[in-house]
Design a protein around this motif. Structure first.
Motif, PDB file in Angstrom:
ATOM      1  N   ALA A 136       0.848  -1.186   0.000  1.00 25.41           N
ATOM      2  CA  ALA A 136       0.000   0.000   0.000  1.00 25.41           C
ATOM      3  C   ALA A 136       0.879   1.230   0.000  1.00 25.41           C
ATOM      4  O   ALA A 136       1.946   1.251   0.620  1.00 25.41           O
ATOM      5  CB  ALA A 136      -0.919   0.009   1.223  1.00 25.41           C
ATOM      6  N   GLY A 137       0.430   2.259  -0.726  1.00 26.06           N
ATOM      7  CA  GLY A 137       1.192   3.492  -0.799  1.00 26.06           C
ATOM      8  C   GLY A 137       0.292   4.706  -0.855  1.00 26.06           C
ATOM      9  O   GLY A 137      -0.847   4.639  -1.340  1.00 26.06           O
ATOM     10  N   TYR A 138       0.808   5.811  -0.316  1.00 26.36           N
ATOM     11  CA  TYR A 138       0.068   7.076  -0.357  1.00 26.36           C
ATOM     12  C   TYR A 138       1.074   8.202  -0.527  1.00 26.36           C
ATOM     13  O   TYR A 138       2.193   8.144   0.011  1.00 26.36           O
ATOM     14  CB  TYR A 138      -0.736   7.282   0.926  1.00 26.36           C
ATOM     15  N   GLY A 139       0.678   9.222  -1.302  1.00 23.29           N
ATOM     16  CA  GLY A 139       1.583  10.326  -1.555  1.00 23.29           C
ATOM     17  C   GLY A 139       0.880  11.656  -1.605  1.00 23.29           C
ATOM     18  O   GLY A 139      -0.345  11.747  -1.423  1.00 23.29           O
ATOM     19  N   ASP A 140       1.674  12.707  -1.845  1.00 22.09           N
ATOM     20  CA  ASP A 140       1.088  14.040  -1.909  1.00 22.09           C
ATOM     21  C   ASP A 140       0.126  14.136  -3.080  1.00 22.09           C
ATOM     22  O   ASP A 140       0.151  13.336  -4.005  1.00 22.09           O
ATOM     23  CB  ASP A 140       2.182  15.109  -1.999  1.00 22.09           C
ATOM     24  N   HIS A 141      -0.753  15.129  -3.018  1.00 20.62           N
ATOM     25  CA  HIS A 141      -1.796  15.338  -4.029  1.00 20.62           C
ATOM     26  C   HIS A 141      -2.721  14.126  -4.144  1.00 20.62           C
ATOM     27  O   HIS A 141      -3.250  13.831  -5.210  1.00 20.62           O
ATOM     28  CB  HIS A 141      -1.183  15.687  -5.393  1.00 20.62           C
ATOM     29  N   GLN A 142      -2.886  13.416  -3.012  1.00 21.92           N
ATOM     30  CA  GLN A 142      -3.824  12.284  -2.909  1.00 21.92           C
ATOM     31  C   GLN A 142      -3.513  11.172  -3.898  1.00 21.92           C
ATOM     32  O   GLN A 142      -4.410  10.541  -4.450  1.00 21.92           O
ATOM     33  CB  GLN A 142      -5.266  12.774  -3.094  1.00 21.92           C
ATOM     34  N   GLN A 143      -2.241  10.915  -4.090  1.00 20.46           N
ATOM     35  CA  GLN A 143      -1.869   9.728  -4.840  1.00 20.46           C
ATOM     36  C   GLN A 143      -2.176   8.495  -4.002  1.00 20.46           C
ATOM     37  O   GLN A 143      -1.999   8.504  -2.786  1.00 20.46           O
ATOM     38  CB  GLN A 143      -0.372   9.731  -5.146  1.00 20.46           C
ATOM     39  N   GLY A 144      -2.581   7.428  -4.638  1.00 23.73           N
ATOM     40  CA  GLY A 144      -2.868   6.200  -3.918  1.00 23.73           C
ATOM     41  C   GLY A 144      -2.496   4.971  -4.726  1.00 23.73           C
ATOM     42  O   GLY A 144      -2.619   4.965  -5.952  1.00 23.73           O
ATOM     43  N   TYR A 145      -1.995   3.970  -4.025  1.00 23.81           N
ATOM     44  CA  TYR A 145      -1.657   2.705  -4.678  1.00 23.81           C
ATOM     45  C   TYR A 145      -1.910   1.574  -3.696  1.00 23.81           C
ATOM     46  O   TYR A 145      -1.528   1.648  -2.521  1.00 23.81           O
ATOM     47  CB  TYR A 145      -0.189   2.689  -5.109  1.00 23.81           C
ATOM     48  N   GLY A 146      -2.567   0.526  -4.177  1.00 23.38           N
ATOM     49  CA  GLY A 146      -2.787  -0.660  -3.359  1.00 23.38           C
ATOM     50  C   GLY A 146      -2.750  -1.907  -4.212  1.00 23.38           C
ATOM     51  O   GLY A 146      -3.249  -1.908  -5.342  1.00 23.38           O
ATOM     52  N   SER A 147      -2.125  -2.942  -3.685  1.00 30.61           N
ATOM     53  CA  SER A 147      -2.047  -4.209  -4.401  1.00 30.61           C
ATOM     54  C   SER A 147      -2.008  -5.336  -3.393  1.00 30.61           C
ATOM     55  O   SER A 147      -1.291  -5.257  -2.385  1.00 30.61           O
ATOM     56  CB  SER A 147      -0.799  -4.245  -5.289  1.00 30.61           C
ATOM     57  N   VAL A 148      -2.783  -6.375  -3.628  1.00 34.51           N
ATOM     58  CA  VAL A 148      -2.792  -7.551  -2.763  1.00 34.51           C
ATOM     59  C   VAL A 148      -2.799  -8.776  -3.658  1.00 34.51           C
ATOM     60  O   VAL A 148      -3.416  -8.774  -4.726  1.00 34.51           O
ATOM     61  CB  VAL A 148      -4.012  -7.533  -1.818  1.00 34.51           C
ATOM     62  N   TRP A 149      -2.084  -9.815  -3.246  1.00 34.36           N
ATOM     63  CA  TRP A 149      -1.987 -10.995  -4.083  1.00 34.36           C
ATOM     64  C   TRP A 149      -1.870 -12.247  -3.227  1.00 34.36           C
ATOM     65  O   TRP A 149      -1.376 -12.217  -2.097  1.00 34.36           O
ATOM     66  CB  TRP A 149      -0.800 -10.887  -5.042  1.00 34.36           C
ATOM     67  N   ALA A 150      -2.344 -13.355  -3.782  1.00 33.58           N
ATOM     68  CA  ALA A 150      -2.251 -14.659  -3.133  1.00 33.58           C
ATOM     69  C   ALA A 150      -1.791 -15.664  -4.176  1.00 33.58           C
ATOM     70  O   ALA A 150      -2.326 -15.703  -5.288  1.00 33.58           O
ATOM     71  CB  ALA A 150      -3.600 -15.083  -2.554  1.00 33.58           C
TER      72      ALA A 150
END
Length: 895
Positions: free
Chosen positions: A379-393
Motif C-alpha cells: 500500500a502506498g500514499y503520496g502528496d496530491h492524494q496519490q494512492g496505490y494498493g495491491s494484494v496478491w495470493a
C-alpha cells in the motif's frame, strides 16, 4: 542490454517488492519560494547520497543478485566435480538463497547422494519436486530408489550381530532428518546442511556390534552407485538471463535474433516505480512521454505520438492494445508492477513473428507464474492524494497452482486544465483532479497434465477513468473504460495452443468545451477473439546442423463500434501463418530465418514480413549479430473508418472528417512500412560487467496521419458534398480525415549501454541513444518538417542493496529538444503548426528498509526530484501537463 536478476522459475519475492513513481498537478511557486525549495531539496538529496554511500561501504553488502548467485553456483559445481562435497554444497546453498532456482536444488540433492548423505538428498529432491519441474516423474523414481537404499542400509545395520565377548558400544548421537527449508531466508541451510561458514558435523560410523539406525558411508563411499541412480548434474548456467519474445522460445539474449533488453524484478523493486511506461524509460532507445496524469505514450527509436501505436504491447504473449485507436491504455491493465516477473523489450521490428503493429518493437510483460512467490500486499500514499494498493495470493497444490491479485491506483492530474470558476465552459462529469483511477482484479491458474504438458487459464477485469490526449483537436479527453479478458492456453514440448477473448467497453467525451459546442460524447466498444496454434520441433538435418523449427497459424476476429466511426462497421476476420528456422552451425554460428503472411480484411490482401539474422559468437558469452527485416502497421479502426463532423472554432461551421469522402469513396489507406538493418555486439564475458553496442538503419514510409483539411468547392457542392448537415445543424465547410504521408524518413541511429558491478552491493548502469533522421520529400510533397524524436537520450542509474535491509536506486534521464507538428483548430479551418519542446532532465530516487526477515518493508520515492531547479517546469509534449515533483511512501508485507 539486459539488467540484473531474471529468473521466472522457482523464484521468491527477492527481499520485498517495491514502490512507485507518481503524478498529479503541482502549483508553481514564486521565485523566493523556489529558491527555498531548491535549498531544501539539495539538502535532502545530499543526505540521501550520504546514506546510500554509507550503505555501499558496509561490509558484506549484496552484489547484483544474478551475478552473485552465478559466482557461488560455479564455485560449488567445480568443488563437487573435485569430490569436495561439503564445501561445494554450501556454495550451491548460498547461490539458491540469493536467487532460488530448482536446478540448483537438484544439484544439491545429487551432491548429497554422491556424498552418501541419503537423508539430506531425499529432503532436497522433495524440495525440487515441489517446484513442479518438467522431469518430476523421473526424479520421483530417483527418490523411490534412494528410499529403498536407505531402508536397506537401516535393515542391514539393525540385523548386524553383536560380538558376545564385548559389551555393545553406545550408538553415536545423530541428528534426526531435517526438513528442507522454504525458498527462504538468507543464512538458513537447505536440506539439513550446516550454515555457510560452519564446519560440517563429523560422519560417525557405528562401532562393531552397535545398532546403527542411521548408516552413513565415508566420504565418497558408494559414489559410483549413487551416480548411477541420480544421473548427470545440471551444469548449464541457470543464472543466465533468458528471453522468449524474440523467437517465441526461451533463449539467451546472446542467441536472440533481435537486440533485447530485460527489465528485471530487481529493477522493478529497487526503482519503486508503479507506472509500467516509466519502468521502460531506462531501456536504450525507448521513447516515453507522459502527457497527463493518466496518459503515457511509448515508442521505440522514434515516431512517438499521442495515442502511440508503433509498439506492440503484450502481457504473457497476449496483445493488450485497443483496436479502436491502436494505442495502449497502460493505466487500464488488470495487472500492476507487483505481479510482474520481468519485462522483455525487443528493440526493432517484430512483424516476422507477431504481425501487424510490431512496427518499432515489442514489449512483453511476463507475470509471476501461478504458485510462485509468496502472498502479500503493498500500500502506498503520496502528496496530491496519490494512492496505490495491491494484494496478491499465490499457492500450489500438487499439479494445480494459482495466483490471484487485486489492486487500486489513483494518479492525480499534473496540472488542472480547467479552473473551477470558469463559466464560459461546459465540463465533463469526471473529477477535474483525476489523471487516472483504476480498480482491477486478475486470476491466473495452471494445471500440470504430465511431463512438459500444462493447461493455463486466466481472467482479468479492470475499470478505469483516464484523462488522455487524443489526436488533432481532441486535447484533454476523458475516457471511462472497462477491460475484461478470458484466456486458455495449452503448452507441451511440440504443440502450443492459445485462445483468448477480450472486451473493451467505454464512455468517451471531451473534458471541456465552450458553451454551445459539443463534448463529442461516444461509446467505444470492441470484441476480440484470438486463436493461435504453434508446432515446435528440434531436429538435425544434416547431422552437424541443429534446427529449432517453429510454424504457426493465427486467427483474429475483430468487432468494433463507436459513434466516431461508420455506422455499418464490418466484423473483420484476420488470418496469419508464420515460419521460423534457427539453424545452429556448430557452437559459434546461428542463422535465423523468419517469415510471416498476414491477411488484412480492410486491405483485402496479404502482407509479407520477412526477417533474417546471423549470430556469430567468438566466445560462449559474446555475440555479434547482423539482421534485416521489414514490418508494417495496419490502419486502426479510427483511421480506416472515421466518420465524424468536427465543430470548428467559428460557430455554425464544421469539418467532416472521413476516410472515404463521397468524392473518393474508393480511397484506401496503405499500411505503414519499415525496412530495417541492424548490427550489434553483446559482451557478457565477465561476471562483473556487461555491455552492448548497436547500430541501425530504418527506412520508414507511408506513415498514417491526419490529412490537411480541404475546403469544399462549388463542384463538390454540386455533387452533394458539404452544405448544411441536418443531423448537427451546422454547415460543412471542409473535408478531412486520414491519409498516408508522402514523405519518407531515413533514420540512422545507435545505442550504447552497459552495467557494471564494481564492488559488492553497488550496481551502475547507463546507456546512450543517438537518432538521426532525414526527411525525404519527393516532388510535389509539401509535408511539414517534424522532429518529434530527440537526437540524444541518456539514461543512468545507481542501485544499492545491503544485508542490513537498506536499499534503493537513483536514476537520471535526459532527452534533447524536439519539434512537433500538430493540428489545431484555427477559426474556419484546422491548421498544422510546429511547436518546439525544450530538452529536459528527469531524476527519480527511492530508498527502502526491509525488516522482519525481509517479510516487511517501508520505502519512499521521489519522482522528478529536480523540479523547481530549472527555468521552466518539465514538459514531455507541447500540449501536455507541466510535470511536477511527487513524493510517495509505501509499506509492503509478505506472508
Amino acid at each position: 542490454m539486459s539488467s540484473s536478476d531474471s529468473r521466472s522459475q522457482g523464484r521468491r519475492d527477492a527481499g520485498t517488492a517495491l514502490p512507485p513513481t507518481n503524478d498529479g498537478g503541482f502549483p508553481r511557486a514564486a521565485a523566493p519560494r523556489r529558491r527555498t525549495a531548491r535549498a531544501a531539496l539539495e539538502r535532502r538529496l545530499s543526505a540521501c547520497a550520504v546514506l546510500l554511500g554509507s550503505v555501499t561501504a558496509a561490509s558484506g553488502a549484496l552484489a547484483d543478485a544474478r551475478t552473485e548467485a552465478r559466482i557461488h553456483f560455479r564455485a560449488g559445481m567445480e568443488l563437487i566435480a573435485q569430490k569436495q562435497f561439503d564445501e561445494g554444497i554450501r556454495q550451491l546453498q548460498t547461490a539458491n538463497e540469493i536467487l532460488p532456482h530448482p536446478n540448483v536444488v537438484f544439484n544439491i540433492a545429487r551432491a548429497h547422494a554422491e556424498a552418501g548423505n541419503i537423508e539430506q538428498a531425499l529432503a532436497a529432491y522433495r524440495e525440487y519436486i515441489a517446484s513442479d519441474p518438467p522431469d518430476r516423474e523421473q526424479v520421483t523414481r530417483i527418490v523411490a530408489q534412494l528410499e529403498q537404499r536407505l531402508a536397506a542400509q537401516r535393515a542391514a545395520a539393525s540385523a548386524e550381530p553383536q560380538q558376545p565377548s564385548q559389551p555393545p558400544a553406545p550408538a553415536p548421537q545423530q541428528p534426526g532428518p531435517q526438513q528442507p527449508t522454504t525458498s527462504g531466508a538468507r543464512g538458513q541451510p537447505t536440506a539439513g546442511q550446516p550454515a555457510a561458514g560452519q564446519p560440517a558435523p563429523p560422519r560417525a560410523r557405528a562401532a562393531p556390534g552397535a545398532p546403527a539406525a542411521i548408516a552413513r558411508p565415508a566420504p565418497g563411499e558408494g559414489t559410483a552407485d549413487a551416480a548411477g541412480i541420480v544421473g548427470a548434474a545440471r551444469t548449464e548456467d541457470v543464472y543466465q538471463e533468458t528471453v522468449i519474445t524474440a523467437s517465441r522460445g526461451a533463449q539467451s539474449p546472446l542467441d536472440s535474433p533481435n537486440s533485447t533488453t530485460i527489465v528485471t524484478r530487481q529493477d522493478i523493486r529497487l526503482s519503486g516505480i508503479t507506472r509500467i511506461p516509466e519502468l521502460l524509460r531506462r531501456v536504450a532507445g525507448m521513447d516515453v512521454m507522459q502527457i497527463t496524469g493518466g496518459d503515457e505514450n511509448v515508442s521505440m527509436r522514434g515516431f512517438n505520438s499521442r495515442l502511440a501505436n508503433k509498439l506492440l504491447v503484450l502481457v504473457n504473449g497476449r496483445t493488450v492494445k485497443n483496436d479502436v485507436l491502436g494505442s495502449t491504455f497502460w493505466e487500464a491493465l488488470s495487472i500492476d508492477v507487483d505481479q510482474i516477473e520481468r519485462i522483455e523489450v525487443v528493440r526493432g521490428p517484430g512483424s516476422a513473428l507477431y504481425g501487424a503493429d510490431a512496427f518499432a518493437g515489442i514489449v512483453n510483460i511476463i507475470t509471476i507464474e501461478p504458485g510462485a512467490g509468496k502472498s502479500g500486499f503493498r500500500a502506498g500514499y503520496g502528496d496530491h492524494q496519490q494512492g496505490y494498493g495491491s494484494v496478491w495470493a499465490s499457492a500450489r497444490e500438487g499439479d494445480f497452482a494459482y495466483r490471484l491479485s487485486a489492486g487500486y491506483t489513483r494518479y492525480p492530474r499534473w496540472t488542472r486544465e480547467v479552473a473551477s470558476d470558469r463559466i464560459d465552459l461546459e465540463t465533463s462529469v469526471q473529477n477535474q483532479d483525476i489523471g487516472a483511477q483504476n480498480v482491477r482484479i486478475d486470476l491466473r491458474a495452471s494445471q500440470r497434465l504430465g511431463p512438459r504438458r500444462a493447461l493455463d487459464v486466466g481472467a482479468g477485469y479492470s475499470r478505469s477513468e483516464l484523462d488522455i490526449y487524443g489526436i488533432g483537436p481532441f486535447n484533454d479527453y476523458n475516457l471511462e473504460v472497462t477491460n475484461a479478458d478470458v484466456a486458455v492456453a495449452y503448452r507441451s514440448e511440440n504443440v502450443n495452443a492459445r485462445t483468448y477473448y477480450s472486451n473493451l467497453d467505454g464512455y468517451s467525451l471531451l473534458n471541456a468545451a465552450y458553451l454551445g459546442h459539443t463534448l463529442y460524447a461516444g461509446r467505444p466498444q470492441q470484441h476480440i477473439v484470438n486463436a493461435e496454434l504453434e508446432f515446435v520441433k528440434t531436429l538435425r538435418a544434416p547431422a552437424p546442423v541443429v534446427h529449432d523449427f517453429h510454424i504457426g497459424l493465427g486467427y483474429r476476429l475483430k468487432a468494433t463500434e463507436w459513434s466516431y466511426l461508420d455506422d455499418d462497421m464490418p466484423i473483420e476476420h484476420h488470418g496469419s501463418v508464420f515460419l521460423q528456422d534457427s539453424m545452429k552451425l556448430g557452437e559459434r554460428v546461428t542463422i535465423v530465418a523468419s517469415g510471416r503472411l498476414d491477411y488484412v480484411p480492410y486491405l483485402e490482401r496479404l502482407i509479407p514480413s520477412p526477417r533474417g539474422s546471423v549470430i556469430v559468437k567468438p566466445t560462449a558469452r559474446q555475440a555479434i549479430r547482423l539482421s534485416g527485416s521489414t514490418a508494417f502497421r495496419s490502419p486502426t479502426s479510427l483511421e480506416a473508418y472515421v466518420d465524424l463532423p468536427i465543430q470548428l472554432a467559428l460557430p455554425g461551421l464544421e469539418l467532416l472528417s472521413t476516410t472515404r469522402p463521397p468524392v473518393r469513396s474508393d480511397f484506401i489507406i496503405d499500411p505503414e512500412q519499415i525496412i530495417t538493418a541492424e548490427a550489434s555486439y553483446l559482451n557478457q564475458q565477465s561476471d562483473y560487467f556487461e555491455f552492448e553496442v548497436t547500430a541501425y538503419y530504418n527506412r520508414v514510409s507511408d506513415l498514417i496521419a491526419l490529412a490537411e483539411p480541404e475546403r469544399t468547392t462549388l463542384s463538390q457542392r454540386a455533387q452533394g458534398v458539404g452544405g448544411l448537415n441536418p443531423e448537427t445543424g451546422r454547415y460543412t465547410s471542409g473535408l478531412g480525415g486520414f491519409e498516408n504521408q508522402c514523405d519518407i524518413y531515413h533514420v540512422v541511429g545507435g545505442e550504447l549501454g552497459g552495467r557494471v558491478y564494481p564492488v559488492e552491493g553497488l550496481d551502475l548502469f547507463a546507456n546512450y541513444a543517438l537518432n538521426l533522421s532525414k526527411q525525404q520529400r519527393p516532388d510535389g510533397c509539401d509535408a511539414i518538417e517534424d522532429r518529434r524524436t530527440s537526437r540524444h537520450k541518456v539514461n543512468a542509474g545507481v542501485q544499492v542493496r545491503s544485508p542490513v535491509g537498506v536499499d534503493g536506486e537513483v536514476t537520471l534521464h535526459y532527452q534533447s529538444s524536439q519539434a512537433w507538428a500538430e493540428q489545431v483548430p484555427a477559426g474556419t479551418v484546422i491548421a498544422t503548426s510546429v511547436y518546439p519542446l525544450p530538452a529536459y532532465t528527469l531524476l527519480n530516487a527511492r530508498l527502502g528498509y526491509r525488516f522482519l526477515n525481509n517479510r516487511a518493508e517501508i520505502s519512499a520515492t521521489v519522482f522528478n526530484a529536480l523540479d523547481g531547479l530549472g527555468d521552466q517546469p518539465l514538459q514531455m509534449h507541447p500540449f501536455g501537463n507541466r510535470i511536477g515533483r511527487r513524493f510517495m511512501g509505501f509499506f509492503r508485507y509478505s506472508l
